[in-house]
Design an enzyme around this catalytic site. Structure first.
Site, PDB file in Angstrom:
ATOM      1  N   HIS A  35       0.807  -1.213   0.000  1.00  0.00           N
ATOM      2  CA  HIS A  35       0.000   0.000   0.000  1.00  0.00           C
ATOM      3  C   HIS A  35       0.845   1.269   0.000  1.00  0.00           C
ATOM      4  CE1 HIS A  35      -3.351   2.569   0.376  1.00  0.00           C
ATOM      5  NE2 HIS A  35      -4.040   1.939   1.292  1.00  0.00           N
TER       6      HIS A  35
ATOM      7  N   ASP B   7      -9.918  -3.849 -18.835  1.00  0.00           N
ATOM      8  CA  ASP B   7     -10.182  -4.800 -19.925  1.00  0.00           C
ATOM      9  C   ASP B   7      -8.871  -5.240 -20.571  1.00  0.00           C
ATOM     10  OD1 ASP B   7     -10.968  -6.178 -22.175  1.00  0.00           O
ATOM     11  OD2 ASP B   7     -12.054  -4.511 -23.087  1.00  0.00           O
TER      12      ASP B   7
END
Length: 455
Positions: free
Chosen positions: A165, A378
């Site tokens: 993170h 995608d």
């Protein structure tokens, strides 16, 4: 996702590999910002993406396509291929070694439709879909990304990853994943080029804490964890949100969905946990600082951590006994406090106080990822069926995730993790306020709570 707890399948994994940049990249050290390297971000966040088979991609192997695109993307995002080091005063920096990120190729004897018609967290099979490579989970001197791509029997696939993170937040991760996706589809360069410039979110010279920060404490106050933690996801569609809004006074009807749902869950969760009425409880609202702000001019392409956690707080007794509007007023005032000055004040606080830890006892954290864009990533097989956080992890965090339920209704799903008895009280309190049964799915038992002690 009610069928997931009984879903059993096996996964065959290849040996984990390091994938480095496809071309030589700059060497040297890059310092993280004073927002990036605070103590509360020193952990790994899990994300999972499910994809259908696409007949137009026949003959294309998602593992090979994504692995090759990852190497090309790392040419632009080469700090991801490095390792974190710690300097004086525990200041974090990336050693741009080009060693690479961990990548696992896998196959599973399961079809996507066996995961149910409304995939959502928690995912009880996540350990199979993202193998925890021994020695890979450290913050320092470890890979910053772990990725597993698992082919399914139907021709679909699952991409799961774990991110350190400190190097990036959710929007930054989506930006990087979109770069991989664009290259997977044939692009030569990402449409959004990465920008480092972490010095923008460094402390001022001299630092000056100009805001009050109720989210931070002077010392670690990690709460005692129950050994019967359960996870469940709750769906909030137009009907549920309308019922909640009817509980509000007229002057609060213009509140945002985030504000309303945050106040509602915070109050219900506090009632379910049954704390001492005099105990201070708080909800930390994660607000993204990327919106245009003259006090905080973050450039397009910035992929570091760029958010803060201003806290709404009250005694448990006041929060539980007052109507929902009381909690909502607190949340709205907290949201209004999130300005460019506030996040600069956080950076100054990190330097002046030696990176104080978050207050944990009595804390609930809410993060809205409805517009983060995980589902839109995608790789050539179309949008993700589900994309986003894999669970409520760490346990005091709930994510607001865009979701279409099995009835075809669009809404928000919120994963929640609580002790088993508190989870039942949580459900009952929600149903009492809304006036009808809640759609709760995917509840699992966590025998060994894995809360990250630093957050």
């Amino acid at each position: 996702m009610a069928s997931l707890p009984s879903l059993v399948f096996s996964v065959r994994r290849q040996q984990p590999q390091l994938v480095g940049p496809a071309k030589p990249t700059p060497q040297g050290f890059k310092h993280l910002s004073d927002i990036d390297d605070q103590q509360g971000f020193r952990f790994h966040i899990p994300v999972i993406q499910f994809y259908h088979n696409n007949p137009l991609m026949v003959g294309k192997d998602p593992v090979r396509v994504i692995k090759a695109a990852l190497a090309e993307a790392l040419v632009f995002y080469y700090p991801f291929a490095g390792r974190l080091r710690e300097g004086p005063a525990r200041k974090l920096m990336v050693d741009c070694t080009g060693e690479g990120v961990l990548f696992i190729e896998a196959d599973a004897d399961v079809r996507l439709d066996q995961f149910g018609d409304s995939i959502q967290p928690p995912c009880p099979c996540f350990e199979e879909l993202l193998y925890d490579v021994p020695g890979s989970g450290g913050v320092l001197d470890s890979p910053l990304l772990l990725i597993q791509v698992t082919r399914l029997m139907c021709g679909g696939f699952i991409l799961a990853l774990r991110l350190n993170h400190t190097i990036s937040d959710g929007p930054g991760l989506v930006q990087f994943m979109n770069a991989v996706a664009e290259i997977s589809r044939g692009a030569q360069t990402p449409s959004v080029l990465p920008v480092w410039q972490r010095e923008i979110l460094n402390a001022r010279v001299p630092p000056r804490v100009s805001c009050v920060h109720h989210e931070y404490g002077e010392e670690d106050d990690t709460p005692v964890r129950a050994d019967d933690m359960t996870q469940g996801s709750f769906f909030f569609g137009p009907k549920e949100l309308s019922a909640i809004r009817k509980l509000l006074p007229p002057h609060l009807h213009n509140s945002s969905t985030f504000e309303v749902l945050t106040a509602f869950l915070w109050r219900c969760r506090t009632i379910a946990l049954q704390p001492d009425p005099n105990e201070e409880v708080r909800v930390l609202c994660i607000f993204n600082a990327r919106a245009k702000n003259p006090l905080l001019p973050l450039p397009a392409g910035y992929y570091g951590n760029a958010f803060a956690f201003p806290a709404a707080f009250a005694t448990a007794g006041k929060l539980c006994k007052n109507p929902l509007g009381y909690a909502l007023d607190l949340v709205r005032k907290t949201k209004a406090s999130m300005t460019g000055e506030y996040i600069r004040s956080v950076a100054d606080l990190m330097v002046m106080k030696g990176r104080p830890v978050f207050k944990l006892v009595g804390t609930y954290i809410v993060s809205d990822v409805t517009r983060a864009g995980f589902r839109e990533i995608d790789f050539g097989w179309g949008r993700a069926v589900y994309g986003g956080p894999a669970a409520a992890s760490p346990e005091m965090i709930s994510f607001f995730i865009p979701f279409k339920n099995s009835k075809g209704e669009d809404g928000i799903v919120a994963p929640v993790c609580l002790p088993r008895q508190a989870m039942e009280r949580f459900r009952v309190e929600q149903e009492r306020m809304i006036g009808e049964p809640m759609d709760m799915e995917g509840s699992i038992t966590k025998k060994s709570p894995s809360i990250i002690s630093s957050l």
